[in-house]
Design a protein around this motif. Structure first.
Motif, short mmCIF file in Angstrom:
data_model
loop_
_atom_site.label_atom_id
_atom_site.label_comp_id
_atom_site.label_asym_id
_atom_site.label_seq_id
_atom_site.Cartn_x
_atom_site.Cartn_y
_atom_site.Cartn_z
N TYR A 312 0.84 -1.19 0.00
CA TYR A 312 0.00 0.00 0.00
C TYR A 312 0.87 1.25 0.00
N SER A 313 0.25 2.36 -0.27
CA SER A 313 0.97 3.64 -0.39
C SER A 313 0.90 4.46 0.89
N ILE A 314 0.64 3.83 2.01
CA ILE A 314 0.60 4.55 3.29
C ILE A 314 2.03 4.91 3.70
N PRO A 315 2.30 6.20 3.93
CA PRO A 315 3.64 6.58 4.39
C PRO A 315 3.92 5.97 5.78
N ALA A 316 5.12 5.44 5.95
CA ALA A 316 5.47 4.83 7.23
C ALA A 316 6.96 4.97 7.47
N MET A 317 7.33 5.08 8.74
CA MET A 317 8.72 5.19 9.13
C MET A 317 8.99 4.19 10.25
N GLN A 318 10.28 4.04 10.58
CA GLN A 318 10.64 3.17 11.69
C GLN A 318 9.88 3.60 12.94
N GLY A 319 9.29 2.66 13.63
CA GLY A 319 8.44 2.94 14.78
C GLY A 319 7.00 2.56 14.51
N SER A 320 6.65 2.55 13.20
CA SER A 320 5.29 2.15 12.83
C SER A 320 5.16 0.64 12.66
N SER A 321 6.27 -0.08 12.80
CA SER A 321 6.21 -1.53 12.69
C SER A 321 5.24 -2.10 13.72
N GLY A 322 4.31 -2.94 13.28
CA GLY A 322 3.32 -3.52 14.17
C GLY A 322 2.00 -2.77 14.19
N SER A 323 1.90 -1.72 13.39
CA SER A 323 0.66 -0.93 13.37
C SER A 323 -0.46 -1.69 12.66
N PRO A 324 -1.72 -1.53 13.13
CA PRO A 324 -2.85 -2.13 12.42
C PRO A 324 -3.15 -1.36 11.13
N ILE A 325 -3.41 -2.09 10.06
CA ILE A 325 -3.86 -1.51 8.80
C ILE A 325 -5.34 -1.85 8.68
N VAL A 326 -6.18 -0.84 8.59
CA VAL A 326 -7.62 -1.07 8.59
C VAL A 326 -8.24 -0.50 7.31
N ASP A 327 -9.39 -1.06 6.95
CA ASP A 327 -10.11 -0.55 5.78
C ASP A 327 -11.05 0.56 6.22
N ASP A 328 -11.91 1.03 5.29
CA ASP A 328 -12.77 2.17 5.63
C ASP A 328 -13.94 1.79 6.52
N HIS A 329 -14.00 0.51 6.92
CA HIS A 329 -14.99 0.09 7.92
C HIS A 329 -14.35 -0.08 9.29
N GLY A 330 -13.02 0.12 9.36
CA GLY A 330 -12.30 -0.05 10.61
C GLY A 330 -11.87 -1.48 10.88
N ARG A 331 -11.96 -2.35 9.87
CA ARG A 331 -11.57 -3.75 10.04
C ARG A 331 -10.08 -3.92 9.76
N VAL A 332 -9.40 -4.63 10.67
CA VAL A 332 -7.98 -4.92 10.45
C VAL A 332 -7.84 -5.86 9.26
N VAL A 333 -7.03 -5.46 8.29
CA VAL A 333 -6.78 -6.30 7.12
C VAL A 333 -5.32 -6.73 7.04
N ALA A 334 -4.45 -6.05 7.80
CA ALA A 334 -3.02 -6.38 7.76
C ALA A 334 -2.31 -5.75 8.96
N VAL A 335 -1.06 -6.20 9.17
CA VAL A 335 -0.19 -5.63 10.19
C VAL A 335 1.04 -5.08 9.50
N ASN A 336 1.28 -3.78 9.63
CA ASN A 336 2.41 -3.16 8.95
C ASN A 336 3.72 -3.77 9.43
N PHE A 337 4.66 -4.06 8.51
CA PHE A 337 5.92 -4.67 8.95
C PHE A 337 7.15 -4.22 8.20
#
Length: 360
Positions: A312-337
């Motif tokens: 995905y094109s979500i900007p991320a930097m070190q420290g965001s590892s482990g963040s929940p990735i959610v869709d527009d309904h708020g459902r977790v679809v992935a874990v940023n790594f």
């Protein structure tokens, strides 16, 4: 298509469609369940002779940082690693990345560094031994020069008895020092590491909540966690922490991980909107005048998921590892790594199906 089939199809559509939420609504609802993780850690090598070497990591050149043989010293200067995690149940379990809680170390570089240090000490001892040997030979030459023979072939020395006794005492001391140095050198070299050596990682985990005030790293440890397990699957950079008290705070949001999430992930489409709640750059960006503050970033699906990752094109930097990735309904679809080299704007998440498999 009969009536039953239509009803089944309609229920599936409703499940996938659900009710989209506004980004601000998702953030306000879920940010309390996303935490900033602090991992204070150091590495421990036990040498053959039972001594220990401690260090907090390797620098950009592959050299040790904070190398010491003093346990108390390394505990004062451990490595610090930030990451993001989120609550997945009411028992205080926090999902995050494996590399946040169990950072890997280059064993080949560690072995090379330790062996270089060992050989350095051994070489220094050899220099001292050379100096001892030169002194020993000089004393022997001096003693030999003081010896003369009479006409009958009897040997005598021009040194006094006191001088001869002093000379012999120094020669004996040099022989003893040389022997002790040889034993020390052999002992040092016996610690040369082979490929089978082990490194033990020691970690302490603490967390901070959105809105909390953190004045130092020790403040994180006021909310301690323990490591439950890490994934052994190379394609699943996942780990589970748990609050020591074994309960999620009542006011913290708990993310649901179930079949609904799996279905949402499996039906992701190119350019579909996704959001991340996390702590980009750890404390550096999270610290505000109002305390620790999570960030909410957005992007779209940029590559069809392949079962191992979501891009995905979500900007991320070190420290965001482990963040929940959610869709527009708020459902977790992935874990940023992970991110792509050379860019913070294309990143990867672990699909929720792998998450479900891990946490079962």
């Amino acid at each position: 298509m009969n009536k039953g089939s239509w009803l089944l199809l309609l229920s599936m559509i409703l499940m996938l469609a659900g009710c989209a939420k506004k980004p601000q609504e998702i953030f306000e609802e879920q940010k309390s369940g996303v935490v900033l993780i602090c991992n204070q850690f150091y590495y421990d090598i036990t040498l053959y002779n039972g001594n220990h070497l401690y260090f907090s990591g390797l620098d950009d050149d592959g050299d040790f940082t904070n190398l010491t043989a003093d346990l108390a010293e390394i505990k004062k200067s451990p490595g610090i690693l930030n990451g993001t995690g989120f609550f997945i149940d009411h028992s205080g379990r926090i999902l995050t990345n494996r590399h946040v809680v169990a950072p890997q170390i280059d064993k080949d570089a560690v072995r090379k560094n330790v062996n270089t240090i060992i050989e350095g000490y051994a070489s220094y001892i050899e220099v001292l031994q050379d100096s001892m040997n030169q002194r020993y030979q000089a004393l022997q030459a001096y003693a030999q020069q003081s010896v003369y023979e009479d006409e009958e072939g009897n040997s005598y020395t021009s040194m006094s008895q006191e001088e001869a006794s002093t000379l012999e005492s120094e020669l004996e001391s040099l022989r003893q020092q040389y022997s002790e140095a040889q034993n020390l050198k052999n002992d040092i070299r016996s610690n040369i590491l082979n490929n089978n050596f082990s490194i033990q990682l020691h970690s302490e985990f603490g967390i901070a909540y959105d809105g909390s005030n953190m004045g130092s790293w020790d403040d994180f440890m006021k909310t301690p966690c323990r490591l439950l397990r890490v994934s052994q699957d190379a394609n699943s950079d996942l780990a589970l922490l748990q609050l020591n008290k074994g309960a999620t705070p009542q006011d913290a949001y708990v993310f649901t991980i179930d079949d609904d999430n799996i279905a949402a992930c499996e039906h992701l489409e190119i350019n579909q909107q996704l959001y991340m709640i996390g702590y980009n750059h750890g404390v550096t960006l999270a610290q505000t005048n109002s305390g620790i503050s999570a960030q909410f970033t957005s992007g779209t699906v940029t590559q069809q998921p392949d079962g191992n990752r979501v891009m995905y094109s979500i900007p991320a930097m070190q420290g965001s590892s482990g963040s929940p990735i959610v869709d527009d309904h708020g459902r977790v679809v992935a874990v940023n790594f992970a991110g792509t080299n050379g860019s913070d704007n294309f990143n990867f998440g672990i699909p929720v199906l792998r998450v479900v498999t891990f946490i079962k």
